[in-house]
Design an enzyme around this catalytic site. Structure first.
Site, PDB file in Angstrom:
ATOM      1  N   CYS A 165      -2.852   0.608   9.586  1.00  9.98           N
ATOM      2  CA  CYS A 165      -3.935  -0.292   9.114  1.00  9.98           C
ATOM      3  C   CYS A 165      -4.932  -0.615  10.199  1.00  9.98           C
ATOM      4  O   CYS A 165      -6.081  -0.958   9.914  1.00  9.98           O
ATOM      5  CB  CYS A 165      -3.386  -1.622   8.634  1.00  9.98           C
ATOM      6  N   HIS A 168       0.843  -1.195   0.000  1.00  6.81           N
ATOM      7  CA  HIS A 168       0.000   0.000   0.000  1.00  6.81           C
ATOM      8  C   HIS A 168       0.882   1.250   0.000  1.00  6.81           C
ATOM      9  O   HIS A 168       2.057   1.184   0.369  1.00  6.81           O
ATOM     10  CB  HIS A 168      -0.864   0.041   1.277  1.00  6.81           C
TER      11      HIS A 168
END
Ligand code: CIR
Length: 259
Positions: free
Chosen positions: A254, A167
Site C-alpha cells: 500500500c 483488499h
C-alpha cells in the site's frame, strides 16, 4: 537472480500526522505513533533504493489520514496509468493529488469514474494480466472500467470475488517467476491454481502483503515463518518494519506505486 529489472520507479508519500485517524478495523490495535511511522517510512525508502529503483518521495497531506497508502490511488502498468476512484468516503479526493505526479511519468492516463470505484490495493499485476478484487472499496463497474482500459492497451484483466479481506493484495502477493504468496480466503480459489503457491500461515496472514522489487522481496518484520518460506523458495529478502501502518490496515504494498 542478480540484476533483474522489474521496476524502475517508485512513488511514495510521507505519512501525515493525521495517520492516527486513518481507517482502522482492528479494535485491539492502538493508534499509530507518528514519529515511529516516519522512521519506518524512511527505512522503507532505503530498502526500495537498495532494490535499485528511483524513489520519488511526495510530501504528506494532512487532510487525508490514509494518503500515505498511495498504492490505492493509481494503477501503474507498463503502457498506461489509471487514476482510481477510491471507494472509502474519507479517501475520496486523494486521487486528484497524484494526477500531476503521474503525468511526469505517463503520456497515457485513464480515469476510473463514478459509479465505478476502484482502489489499487485490489489490483494485482501478473505480467500483462491484472487480477481485480471486488471488495468493499472496488465495485464491478470500477473493475470493468479498468478491464476495458487494459484491453485498449493490449492487456487483460479478470475479476476475483472477495468476501473477507480489505483488499485483494491483503491476502495475495505475486513474487514473479510464477510464485504467489497466498493466505486466507484465496488459498483454495481456483483462479490461482496455475501458480506455485507459498501458503502463509493464518497467524502470519498480515505478511502475505509482501512486494517483489527487482532482486529482492520486501517482507514485514515479525513474521519469521513467512520470511523463511520466501527464502527457501530462493528469494533474497529485506525485512522492513511496518507495525505503525498495520494499525490502520496498511502494509508494504500500500505504501508505494511501483512501475
Ligand atoms: C484504508 O483502509 O484505506 C487504509 N487505512 C489502509 C489502506 C491499505 N491499502 C492497501 O492495502 N492497498
Amino acid at each position: 537472480m542478480e540484476g533483474i529489472k522489474i521496476f524502475e520507479n517508485v512513488i511514495v508519500r510521507k505519512p501525515p500526522k493525521s495517520l492516527k485517524n486513518g481507517i482502522a478495523s482492528n479494535p485491539e490495535f492502538k493508534k499509530p505513533d507518528y514519529e515511529k511511522a516516519l522512521i519506518q517510512h524512511n527505512d522503507y525508502v532505503r530498502a526500495l533504493k537498495k532494490c535499485g529503483v528511483k524513489v520519488c518521495v511526495l510530501e504528506a497531506i494532512e487532510k487525508y489520514p490514509d494518503s500515505c497508502f498511495i498504492e490505492d490511488v493509481a494503477v501503474c502498468t507498463k503502457k498506461f496509468a489509471a487514476i482510481t476512484n477510491p471507494g472509502a468516503s474519507s479517501r475520496k479526493g486523494e486521487e486528484k493529488e497524484i494526477i500531476e505526479v503521474i503525468k511526469k511519468y505517463y503520456n497515457d492516463i485513464e480515469y476510473i469514474k463514478e459509479p465505478g470505484t476502484l482502489e489499487g490495493g485490489d489490483v494485482m499485476m501478473v505480467k500483462d494480466h491484472f487480477y481485480i478484487g471486488l471488495s468493499k472499496r472496488t465495485n464491478r463497474e470500477g473493475a470493468e472500467q479498468l478491464i476495458k482500459a487494459l484491453g485498449k492497451y493490449g492487456m487483460s484483466g479478470s475479476i476475483v470475488e472477495i468476501s473477507e479481506m480489505l483488499h485483494l493484495k491483503s491476502g495475495l502477493a505475486y513474487l514473479e517467476d510464477n510464485v504467489l504468496l497466498v493466505t486466507g480466503e484465496f488459498v483454495n480459489n481456483l483462479e490461482f491454481k496455475k501458480f506455485n503457491k507459498i501458503m502463509i500461515d493464518e497467524e502470519e496472514s498480515y505478511s502475505a502483503n509482501c512486494i517483489r522489487v527487482n532482486d529482492y522481496v520486501l517482507v514485514p518484520a515479525g513474521y519469521p515463518k513467512t520470511k523463511e518460506k520466501i527464502k527457501a523458495a530462493g528469494f533474497k529478502v529485506i525485512v522492513v518494519d511496518t507495525s505503525e501502518y498495520r494499525k490502520v490496515n496498511g502494509g508494504l504494498s500500500c505504501l508505494s506505486l511501483r512501475f
